[in-house]
Design a protein around this motif. Structure first.
Motif, short mmCIF file in Angstrom:
data_model
loop_
_atom_site.label_atom_id
_atom_site.label_comp_id
_atom_site.label_asym_id
_atom_site.label_seq_id
_atom_site.Cartn_x
_atom_site.Cartn_y
_atom_site.Cartn_z
N GLY A 1 0.82 -1.21 0.00
CA GLY A 1 0.00 0.00 0.00
C GLY A 1 0.85 1.26 0.00
N LEU A 2 1.91 1.27 0.79
CA LEU A 2 2.80 2.43 0.84
C LEU A 2 3.51 2.63 -0.49
CD1 LEU A 2 4.20 4.70 2.42
CD2 LEU A 2 5.90 3.00 3.15
N ALA A 3 3.98 1.54 -1.09
CA ALA A 3 4.70 1.64 -2.36
C ALA A 3 3.80 2.19 -3.46
CB ALA A 3 5.25 0.26 -2.76
N MET A 4 2.58 1.68 -3.55
CA MET A 4 1.66 2.16 -4.58
C MET A 4 1.29 3.62 -4.34
SD MET A 4 1.21 -0.28 -6.75
CE MET A 4 -0.27 0.19 -7.65
N GLN A 5 1.08 4.00 -3.09
CA GLN A 5 0.75 5.39 -2.78
C GLN A 5 1.90 6.32 -3.17
OE1 GLN A 5 -1.12 6.63 1.09
NE2 GLN A 5 0.88 7.58 1.46
N GLN A 6 3.10 5.93 -2.83
CA GLN A 6 4.26 6.78 -3.13
C GLN A 6 4.48 6.90 -4.63
OE1 GLN A 6 8.02 5.39 -1.60
NE2 GLN A 6 8.94 7.42 -1.64
N MET A 7 4.34 5.79 -5.36
CA MET A 7 4.56 5.86 -6.80
C MET A 7 3.51 6.73 -7.49
SD MET A 7 6.09 2.19 -8.10
CE MET A 7 4.95 1.08 -7.27
N ARG A 8 2.25 6.63 -7.07
CA ARG A 8 1.22 7.49 -7.65
C ARG A 8 1.52 8.96 -7.40
NH1 ARG A 8 -2.52 3.50 -5.24
NH2 ARG A 8 -3.35 2.15 -6.89
N MET A 9 1.93 9.28 -6.18
CA MET A 9 2.22 10.67 -5.84
C MET A 9 3.38 11.22 -6.67
SD MET A 9 1.78 10.46 -1.67
CE MET A 9 2.17 12.18 -1.34
N VAL A 10 4.44 10.43 -6.81
CA VAL A 10 5.62 10.88 -7.56
C VAL A 10 5.27 11.04 -9.04
CG1 VAL A 10 7.95 10.27 -8.30
CG2 VAL A 10 7.25 9.89 -5.93
N ILE A 11 4.61 10.06 -9.62
CA ILE A 11 4.25 10.14 -11.04
C ILE A 11 3.42 11.37 -11.32
CG2 ILE A 11 2.93 9.02 -12.87
CD1 ILE A 11 3.72 6.32 -11.51
N CYS A 12 2.38 11.59 -10.52
CA CYS A 12 1.51 12.74 -10.75
C CYS A 12 2.26 14.06 -10.57
CB CYS A 12 0.31 12.69 -9.80
SG CYS A 12 -0.84 11.34 -10.15
N ALA A 13 3.12 14.14 -9.57
CA ALA A 13 3.86 15.38 -9.32
C ALA A 13 4.80 15.72 -10.47
CB ALA A 13 4.64 15.27 -8.02
N LEU A 14 5.50 14.71 -10.98
CA LEU A 14 6.47 14.98 -12.04
C LEU A 14 5.80 15.22 -13.39
CD1 LEU A 14 9.40 12.52 -11.21
CD2 LEU A 14 9.01 14.85 -10.43
N VAL A 15 4.76 14.45 -13.69
CA VAL A 15 4.07 14.63 -14.97
C VAL A 15 3.28 15.93 -14.99
CG1 VAL A 15 2.25 13.65 -16.44
CG2 VAL A 15 4.00 12.16 -15.49
N GLN A 16 2.77 16.34 -13.85
CA GLN A 16 2.08 17.63 -13.79
C GLN A 16 3.03 18.78 -14.10
OE1 GLN A 16 1.60 19.75 -10.09
NE2 GLN A 16 -0.64 19.72 -10.30
N ARG A 17 4.27 18.69 -13.65
CA ARG A 17 5.19 19.83 -13.72
C ARG A 17 6.13 19.78 -14.93
NH1 ARG A 17 7.85 23.19 -9.92
NH2 ARG A 17 8.98 24.73 -11.16
N PHE A 18 6.52 18.59 -15.38
CA PHE A 18 7.57 18.48 -16.39
C PHE A 18 7.15 17.63 -17.59
CE2 PHE A 18 9.86 18.55 -12.22
CZ PHE A 18 10.46 19.79 -12.35
N ARG A 19 7.90 17.82 -18.68
CA ARG A 19 7.88 16.89 -19.81
C ARG A 19 9.22 16.16 -19.80
NH1 ARG A 19 5.91 21.57 -22.36
NH2 ARG A 19 3.69 21.44 -22.94
N PHE A 20 9.18 14.86 -20.02
CA PHE A 20 10.39 14.05 -20.02
C PHE A 20 10.59 13.42 -21.39
CE2 PHE A 20 8.94 14.17 -15.67
CZ PHE A 20 10.10 14.27 -14.92
N ARG A 21 11.83 13.36 -21.83
CA ARG A 21 12.17 12.63 -23.06
C ARG A 21 13.56 12.05 -22.90
NH1 ARG A 21 15.50 16.02 -26.17
NH2 ARG A 21 15.44 18.22 -25.52
N LEU A 22 13.77 10.91 -23.55
CA LEU A 22 15.06 10.24 -23.45
C LEU A 22 16.15 11.04 -24.13
CD1 LEU A 22 13.95 6.57 -24.22
CD2 LEU A 22 14.67 7.48 -22.00
N GLN A 23 17.35 10.88 -23.65
CA GLN A 23 18.51 11.54 -24.26
C GLN A 23 18.64 11.08 -25.71
OE1 GLN A 23 22.23 10.31 -22.63
NE2 GLN A 23 23.44 11.88 -23.66
N GLU A 24 18.89 12.02 -26.60
CA GLU A 24 19.08 11.68 -28.01
C GLU A 24 20.26 10.73 -28.18
OE1 GLU A 24 18.85 14.67 -26.81
OE2 GLU A 24 17.18 15.73 -27.78
N GLY A 25 20.04 9.70 -28.98
CA GLY A 25 21.11 8.76 -29.25
C GLY A 25 21.23 7.63 -28.25
#
Length: 576
Positions: free
Chosen positions: A523-547
């Motif tokens: 339960g703690l792991a799922m809660q923490q992962m949801r919180m982190v995913i939402c926080a980062l996706v809300q604020r940033f765009r991510f893309r892999l390093q070229e190459g």
């Protein structure tokens, strides 16, 4: 006279050889009967017979050899006979696991499989073995690996089997084992109670603010980064800082200061060595008696015990996990022994930080290699957590169906514990039969998560990142309207269903294990992962390093009981 003397000497040595050979047979039977951590008994079986034979040979003046030469010859004869006896039995039709196929050398010694684990690719090795030999593979003299989801419940469930001595070997001692290593079912249930209290929903609500503070710190630190960012490293820092706050009441600032002490290097080296020892636990316990042996494991063990002792000496500042483990929430109940709390410090660090950071890294890898899945997740996060919404509240978590599907799919493809520990049929029990699989007493049973999760009989497109499978299986999405994996398209409207059979077996999905010995921190792991995913996706765009070749993640994903992740180099852009 010389001829008679030579014949007498020859006859005497022949008698000694027979005596040593018979002693080896007897020694093998003793070690089979007492297959555990009996250091004095095992040392006696290995060392005494040839020593007695050498003394006998010298007292009768058999031959003209020195004491050292006589001792060496007696030990060579005895140990050679003992090894021959052991190997012959393990290869013979008389062995109870003879019926099960597997690599020839794996039948002779568990060291063969233990050496394989040092590569970090145990999960793919086992997967290849099952593809070659079938659902039941003999991977050691008394060990099998099972790729049959119907055995998950009987082996791991409420009426399942106790754990093997795997964790005993990893911590180099048979005393003061942490919760995950307790083999007795009743004792495990008792030891688990404070963990259940400390990881129950009321306690998780107390940890929300702790987690929120650390997640906002991560967001701010990532906003400061320029150029290529190793995202997995920041997840390591976050997970460890949060775990320190949640479990020990604080003490770590990796996100602020970096890993100046080489903590994660110590952890990774320790787990790699510990996994080897877990395959041959008697060796781990015996090396634990030798100062300086298994240094990497000892360094990690000592560090975790120090953290627990610091917390106990400091006392409660907040209602952290140790508040419950030490029974501080039950004033009328005595605290557990200090040695028990010290040993549980190891489990807190390993399960509370390494597995969560592994899961988060795999989530973002999956999203960045599947832009359409990323877009679907982004849309859901924006719907529930627009820019003016507090992203660290959990009130919307039940409605984050696609976020949960992405997490589950990442855990399916890259389980943080890819192969898990083994279970054991008790030596004093009768043989068990599960779905035509005979399990004699003393058999070790491995049910590797990674192998089950990637079996096409359990999941369609088993090696493909496809979060929609979880929505289809739960009835939240129709297959005909679902986004299909890359390279597949839906048939035109009115032209039938997609041309594949949808396969989804929830019983084969066990990233947190199941039953009374499963992971209490799910339960703690799922809660923490949801919180982190939402926080980062809300604020940033991510893309892999070229190459950067995205195939490297799969290739470099290592199994050292917990998963060592490869670098995940990304570019980060603020959304607003």
């Amino acid at each position: 006279m010389q001829s008679i003397s030579w014949r007498n000497t020859s006859s005497s040595w022949e008698t000694l050889v027979w005596a040593l050979s018979i002693s080896a047979l007897a020694g093998h039977q003793i070690m089979r009967k007492y297959d555990g951590f009996f250091l004095k008994l095992h040392a006696s079986v290995v060392l005494l017979p040839p020593a007695v034979a050498a003394w006998y040979a010298m007292s009768l003046q058999i031959g003209q050899m020195s004491l050292v030469s006589t001792m060496a010859l007696c030990y060579a004869i005895y140990l050679g006979a003992l090894c021959t006896t052991v190997v012959a039995y393990r290869l013979s039709p008389f062995h109870p696991l003879y019926r099960y196929p597997g690599p020839f050398w794996c039948r002779t010694s568990m060291f063969v499989h233990a050496v394989r684990t040092t590569t970090g690719k145990q999960m793919t090795y086992l997967k290849a073995l099952h593809e070659r030999y079938g659902d039941v593979v003999r991977i050691g003299p008394n060990a099998i690996s099972v790729r049959d989801a119907s055995l998950v419940g009987p082996v791991l469930g409420p009426s399942g089997l106790p754990k093997s001595a795997f964790f005993t070997g990893t911590v180099l001692t048979e005393s003061n084992i942490h919760l995950s290593g307790i083999r007795d079912l009743e004792e495990h249930a008792i030891r688990r109670r404070p963990w259940v209290r400390g990881l129950a929903p009321p306690a998780l609500r107390e940890y929300e603010q702790i987690g929120a503070a650390r997640i906002y710190q991560l967001v701010n630190r990532l906003a400061e980064q320029k150029g290529v960012v190793i995202l997995g490293q920041w997840f390591n820092y976050l997970a460890y800082d949060f775990m320190s706050d949640m479990a020990f009441g604080g003490g770590s600032e990796l996100m602020r200061d970096g890993d100046q002490t080489g903590l994660w290097t110590t952890l990774e080296k320790g787990t790699a060595t510990a996994l080897f020892m877990g395959q041959v636990p008697w060796l781990g316990v015996y090396l634990g008696h030798i100062p300086g042996a298994a240094r990497a494991v000892n360094e990690f063990l000592e560090y975790s015990r120090e953290q627990a002792m610091k917390r106990l000496a400091r006392g409660s500042i907040t209602r952290d996990l140790f508040h419950y483990l030490a029974n501080e929430d039950l004033p009328k109940k005595d605290p557990p022994p200090t040695a028990q709390l010290r040993s549980d410090g190891l489990l807190v660090i390993l399960a509370g930080s390494d597995t969560t950071s592994s899961g988060l890294t795999s989530v973002f890898y999956g999203l960045m290699t599947d832009p359409s899945a990323y877009a679907c997740l982004q849309q859901e996060v924006d719907r529930f957590y627009p820019p003016d919404e507090d992203v660290c509240t959990t009130k919307h978590h039940r409605d984050l169906h696609y976020v949960t599907a992405v997490i589950n799919e990442s855990l399916r493809l890259f389980p943080p514990t890819p192969t898990n520990s083994s279970r054991e049929v008790p030596h004093n029990s009768k043989s068990l039969i599960y779905n035509n699989v005979l399990l004699p007493p003393g058999t070790l049973i491995h049910i590797p998560h990674y192998v089950l999760h990637r079996d096409p009989r359990n999941f369609v497109f088993p090696d493909t990142f496809w979060p929609e499978r979880w929505l289809i299986a739960s009835g939240q999405l129709e297959l005909e309207s679902a986004r299909l994996p890359h390279g597949l398209t839906q048939p035109p409207p009115g032209h039938g269903k997609p041309k594949f059979e949808f396969v989804h077996n929830d019983a084969a999905f066990i990233p947190f294990s199941i039953g009374p010995m499963n992971c209490p921190g799910k339960g703690l792991a799922m809660q923490q992962m949801r919180m982190v995913i939402c926080a980062l996706v809300q604020r940033f765009r991510f893309r892999l390093q070229e190459g950067w070749d995205s195939r490297r993640y799969e290739e470099d994903f290592k199994d050292y009981f917990t998963a060592n992740r490869p670098d995940l180099p990304v570019h980060i852009e603020p959304r607003y």
